[in-house]
Scaffold this active site. Structure first.
Site, PDB file in Angstrom:
ATOM      1  CE1 TYR A 112      -4.363   1.341   0.296  1.00  0.00           C
ATOM      2  CE2 TYR A 112      -2.966   3.219   0.779  1.00  0.00           C
ATOM      3  CZ  TYR A 112      -4.183   2.705   0.404  1.00  0.00           C
ATOM      4  OH  TYR A 112      -5.217   3.552   0.102  1.00  0.00           O
ATOM      5  CG  HIS A 152     -10.912   7.924   1.064  1.00  0.00           C
ATOM      6  ND1 HIS A 152     -10.872   9.247   0.727  1.00  0.00           N
ATOM      7  CD2 HIS A 152     -10.533   7.256  -0.037  1.00  0.00           C
ATOM      8  CE1 HIS A 152     -10.455   9.368  -0.515  1.00  0.00           C
ATOM      9  NE2 HIS A 152     -10.250   8.171  -1.007  1.00  0.00           N
ATOM     10  NE  ARG A 169      -4.646   6.365  -5.448  1.00  0.00           N
ATOM     11  CZ  ARG A 169      -5.549   5.499  -4.999  1.00  0.00           C
ATOM     12  NH1 ARG A 169      -6.833   5.747  -5.109  1.00  0.00           N
ATOM     13  NH2 ARG A 169      -5.184   4.370  -4.413  1.00  0.00           N
ATOM     14  CG  ASN A 197      -8.244   2.081  -6.471  1.00  0.00           C
ATOM     15  OD1 ASN A 197      -7.513   1.357  -5.804  1.00  0.00           O
ATOM     16  ND2 ASN A 197      -9.457   2.432  -6.095  1.00  0.00           N
ATOM     17  CD  GLU A 244     -11.988   2.903  -9.780  1.00  0.00           C
ATOM     18  OE1 GLU A 244     -13.131   2.454  -9.605  1.00  0.00           O
ATOM     19  OE2 GLU A 244     -11.385   3.613  -8.941  1.00  0.00           O
ATOM     20  CE1 TYR A 296     -13.313  -1.071   0.914  1.00  0.00           C
ATOM     21  CE2 TYR A 296     -11.435  -1.246  -0.573  1.00  0.00           C
ATOM     22  CZ  TYR A 296     -12.500  -0.526  -0.073  1.00  0.00           C
ATOM     23  OH  TYR A 296     -12.759   0.731  -0.556  1.00  0.00           O
ATOM     24  CE  LYS A 297      -7.726  -4.193  -3.672  1.00  0.00           C
ATOM     25  NZ  LYS A 297      -7.918  -2.984  -4.493  1.00  0.00           N
TER      26      LYS A 297
END
Ligand code: FES
Lengths: 320, 337
Positions: B37, B193, B223, B225, B265, B316-317
């Site tokens: 991360y 977030h 960025r 994602n 993304e 989470y994903k």
């Protein structure tokens, strides 16, 4: 990466007072300059003899005006020659380069309709002009408290009177009038947004009073009217190239590095944006920036060359 | 010259396909063989010709398909586009920025002609020719933000900056990876977030917020994602959960290569000049596993990233049920030779 540059021509030089000039700039290519928001400044390249000085000036024209920019410059007796050059050498027709506007002082009315209180000291009026010149009847409540030495040599007084009417409050120190931040802030509504630009002492007084009254930190926006340029001379050593460079009292560390052709990225040149952050390997710095955290400053692990200098008599060792 | 595909679908029969050149330019998001991360924000100031980074706002062969998909979603659910009243100036900033960049970067498809505030906008792929007055809402058939973003690929949000924080105060979000504009509207940076695990403890958001608040005009940042998606389904919003939630249970060794997509993304952050708000485009790229492994090294790297992904993030994903099937299927690309 470097900032987009624009070529401009000086279209007018207006006298706002014995020692203040307003400079109008129009684009050399195309018919409009980049749009900007109130509080923005441009960095202007001033060709002074053999070196180029890069100075930041607040835009004083309305953001809705795209065909020209205006800036206002006071002659500074102790300046590095920038203001003197503008006053003595700059005439209409002269071509210059400026960088696209940046904004580290985004002044705006609070979204919740709370009042906006503007406090200006002397030439610190300049970043407010773009906001005030674009003011519309629905812009929300705002007032300006403007302190200066004497009426004769003060920028924009008549225009401000017209723009603000009874929302303008002036303080002329030679006439014995004093702006007292403490009583001014104490009299404000809860939730008021303050924006202050002027000498360091004025900003400190406003911030201290706001903190004492328990205002949230974000409700106090401030900008020093000029980045602290100059101070005592010192030396820097560069770890990687082994070079040693003298920084004179007239220049910033960043300018000295640029003069010596050491590439350092920069943007705001005022210790705000973080772009020029450089690791400090030795020596004690007087930081003066608004970017590094208190821990980082105490740890003496980095400097912001656009504003930082060595502590008296010291030398800095940089990771460059 | 950019060739646009005929309309394909991101729903029902899923006719969406990547051409070989779209596969090659896919923004593969993993710089190393291991998950880590970081605040992976970098300046967005151009990239190699033909890459997704070449222009501020990437347009590719899927343009017509994405425009149609957006129209379908908005028809079913108009609340996917919302702009708070104080964002009016930011909306015009957005319209100008998109029109300027589209017409500069893709002149074969878009043209902008300006005379003072009298503007004419030509969008050839969509057969639009619109005269209007810049700044005058009534001179356009839709409000300015919706008008222009309905002609642009990807989702778009506008972040108002005040009190040293950012607020999600407008957007058009028809292809999100599990978030909802209707829910997030008006939230501050840390609030929207909220659900992201780990990052709060790492202080990632404090640093990111400071950086974002200082982004300047003409100096955008970007960025990447990523997540995994079953089928090339753009609209993975909570509102549409019935269409994608259950598909997680359908992955088998036989269909994993076709059905499982890496979803990336490309997020941009652009300072809007008059309003000082930030424009936040979220451009989504989808690639099936079978297309992904056609690129040297990608199969191996994706496998290693998935194998080192912390369990909180697997959860989470939404990968828990089928991450093992993907890792197994990718195994032949992860052999030392
Ligand atoms: S140039 Fe912005 S902090 Fe130094």
């Amino acid at each position: 990466m470097t900032q987009t540059r624009h070529r401009v021509r000086v279209s007018a030089v207006a006298r706002l007072g014995p020692s203040i000039r307003e400079i109008h700039l129009e684009p050399l290519e195309g018919d409009h300059l980049p749009a900007f928001s109130p509080g923005s400044h441009v960095v202007m390249e001033l060709p002074l003899g053999e070196h180029v000085l890069r100075n930041a000036y607040s835009l004083t024209s309305s953001p809705f005006e795209r065909s020209r920019y205006a800036i206002a410059v006071r002659r500074q007796p102790d300046s590095r020659g920038g203001s003197r050059w503008i006053h003595d050498e700059l005439v209409p027709g002269r071509q210059l380069r400026i960088e696209a506007p940046n904004n580290y002082f985004p002044i705006r009315a609070p979204a919740d309709g709370a009042p906006l209180l503007l406090i200006a000291g002397g030439i610190g009026i300049t970043p407010f002009m773009s906001l005030l010149r674009a003011r519309r009847p629905d812009s929300g409540p705002m007032s300006l408290h403007y302190a200066f030495r004497d009426r004769v040599d003060t920028a924009y007084l008549a225009e401000l009177k017209r723009l603000l009417g009874s929302d303008l409050h002036t303080y002329e120190s030679t006439a014995g009038e004093r702006l007292d931040p403490a009583s001014l802030l104490a009299a404000q509504h809860l939730g008021t947004q303050v924006a202050v630009c002027g000498p360091a002492a004025m900003i400190e007084a406003v911030r201290a009073k706001a903190a004492a009254l328990g205002w949230p930190e974000q409700r106090v926006l401030y900008e020093r009217f000029s980045a602290p340029a100059g101070g005592t001379p010192f030396r820097v050593r560069l770890q990687r190239s082994g070079r040693s460079i003298a920084v004179s009292s007239e220049e910033t560390l960043l300018e000295a590095l640029e003069r010596a052709q050491v590439p350092v990225r920069s943007l705001c040149r005022a210790g705000v944006c973080g772009e020029c952050r450089t690791d400090l390997l030795g020596g004690e710095a007087e930081h003066q920036d608004l970017f590094l955290s208190d821990q980082e400053k105490t740890a003496q692990c980095a400097v912001m060359p656009c504003v930082s200098r060595a502590c008296a008599g010291g030398e800095l060792l940089l990771d460059l | 010259m950019l060739q646009l595909n005929p309309v394909q679908t991101f729903r029902d029969d899923f006719t969406y396909r990547n051409s070989p050149s779209a596969i090659q330019r896919f923004p593969f998001p993993f710089p190393q063989d291991e998950y880590r991360y970081s605040v992976n924000i970098e300046p967005h100031n151009g990239g190699p010709a033909g890459s997704v980074y070449e222009h501020w706002f990437d347009i590719d062969e899927h343009y017509l398909s994405e425009i149609r998909e957006r129209a379908i979603v908005l028809k079913q659910d108009p609340a996917r586009c919302q702009v708070r009243p104080h964002m009016r100036l930011a909306a015009w900033d957005t319209l100008e920025m998109l029109m300027e960049h589209f017409s500069q970067d893709y002149p074969e498809h878009f043209t902008l002609i300006r005379q003072g505030n009298d503007w004419m906008w030509i969008n050839r792929p969509l057969e639009i020719e619109q005269r209007f007055r810049f700044g005058d809402d009534d001179s356009l058939p839709l409000a300015p933000f919706e008008y222009i973003t309905r002609q642009a690929q990807g989702d778009w949000a506008m972040l108002d900056q005040r009190d040293g924080d950012l607020f999600m105060d407008g957007g058009i979000i028809t292809g999100p990876a599990d978030w909802s504009l209707d829910f997030d509207l008006g939230m501050s940076f840390k609030e929207w977030h909220g659900p992201v695990p780990l990052a709060h403890e790492l202080g990632v958001f404090d640093r990111a917020l400071k950086y974002l608040c200082n982004i300047q005009v003409d100096r955008p940042a970007r960025r990447l994602n990523w997540t995994i998606s079953i089928n090339p389904l753009m609209d993975q919003s909570p509102e549409n959960y019935h269409a994608w939630g259950a598909s997680r249970a359908t992955i088998t060794p036989d269909n994993v290569a076709r059905k499982v997509h890496l979803r990336v993304e490309l997020q941009g952050l652009h300072r809007l000049p008059r309003s000082h708000a930030l424009l936040f485009p979220i451009r989504t790229y989808l690639i099936s596993l079978q297309d992904l492994v056609s690129q040297p090294g990608w199969g191996k790297r994706l496998r290693r990233v998935l194998m080192t992904l912390p369990p909180e993030l697997v959860d989470y994903k939404g990968l828990t049920r089928y991450i093992g099937t993907i890792i197994d299927w990718l195994e032949p690309w992860d052999r030392d030779d």
